[in-house]
Design a protein around this motif. Sequence first.
Motif, mmCIF file in Angstrom:
data_model
loop_
_atom_site.group_PDB
_atom_site.id
_atom_site.type_symbol
_atom_site.label_atom_id
_atom_site.label_comp_id
_atom_site.label_asym_id
_atom_site.label_seq_id
_atom_site.Cartn_x
_atom_site.Cartn_y
_atom_site.Cartn_z
ATOM 1 N N SER A 53 29.700 -44.238 13.909
ATOM 2 C CA SER A 53 30.488 -43.063 13.555
ATOM 3 C C SER A 53 31.645 -43.447 12.642
ATOM 4 C CB SER A 53 31.011 -42.383 14.817
ATOM 5 O OG SER A 53 31.853 -41.321 14.509
ATOM 6 N N ASP A 54 32.299 -44.553 12.956
ATOM 7 C CA ASP A 54 33.408 -45.034 12.122
ATOM 8 C C ASP A 54 32.916 -45.424 10.734
ATOM 9 O OD1 ASP A 54 35.170 -44.597 14.170
ATOM 10 O OD2 ASP A 54 35.292 -46.699 14.792
ATOM 11 N N GLU A 55 31.735 -46.006 10.642
ATOM 12 C CA GLU A 55 31.174 -46.378 9.339
ATOM 13 C C GLU A 55 30.925 -45.143 8.487
ATOM 14 O OE1 GLU A 55 27.641 -48.654 9.969
ATOM 15 O OE2 GLU A 55 28.727 -50.423 10.645
ATOM 16 N N LYS A 56 30.431 -44.075 9.107
ATOM 17 C CA LYS A 56 30.185 -42.838 8.373
ATOM 18 C C LYS A 56 31.492 -42.233 7.887
ATOM 19 C CE LYS A 56 25.789 -41.554 10.387
ATOM 20 N NZ LYS A 56 25.035 -40.580 11.174
ATOM 21 N N LYS A 57 32.535 -42.289 8.704
ATOM 22 C CA LYS A 57 33.841 -41.764 8.298
ATOM 23 C C LYS A 57 34.376 -42.538 7.110
ATOM 24 C CE LYS A 57 35.243 -40.138 12.842
ATOM 25 N NZ LYS A 57 36.141 -40.381 13.989
ATOM 26 N N ASP A 58 34.188 -43.864 7.107
ATOM 27 C CA ASP A 58 34.644 -44.711 6.007
ATOM 28 C C ASP A 58 33.912 -44.370 4.708
ATOM 29 O OD1 ASP A 58 36.443 -45.970 7.627
ATOM 30 O OD2 ASP A 58 35.203 -47.749 7.975
ATOM 31 N N ASP A 59 32.662 -43.936 4.806
ATOM 32 C CA ASP A 59 31.887 -43.581 3.613
ATOM 33 C C ASP A 59 32.474 -42.358 2.917
ATOM 34 O OD1 ASP A 59 30.169 -45.682 4.051
ATOM 35 O OD2 ASP A 59 28.598 -44.461 4.975
ATOM 36 N N PHE A 60 33.127 -41.475 3.682
ATOM 37 C CA PHE A 60 33.674 -40.245 3.107
ATOM 38 C C PHE A 60 35.109 -40.415 2.625
ATOM 39 C CE2 PHE A 60 30.322 -38.536 5.921
ATOM 40 C CZ PHE A 60 29.555 -37.917 4.938
ATOM 41 N N ASP A 61 35.759 -41.485 2.988
ATOM 42 C CA ASP A 61 37.165 -41.705 2.561
ATOM 43 C C ASP A 61 37.244 -42.236 1.154
ATOM 44 O OD1 ASP A 61 38.059 -40.787 4.961
ATOM 45 O OD2 ASP A 61 38.335 -42.778 5.836
#
Length: 61
Positions: A53-61
């Motif tokens: 989940s954290d990796e996906k959030k980093d992709d959008f930042d």
Amino acid sequence: MEELKNTDKKGISTKRKIGKTTYEVVVHFNENATETMQDKLTRIMLRELRRKSDEKKDDFD
């Protein structure tokens, strides 16, 4: 080819052949553990889900 055998009272070993390589894994259990196997697996799965989940959030930042 998979073979399970007792190595001692605290663990088991297994052999698995993948391609031309044979892997032997020995698993030992802590007799004084306070966490059940189900608790441990749940903790590991939740940690992995949080990491993904954290990796996906980093992709959008």
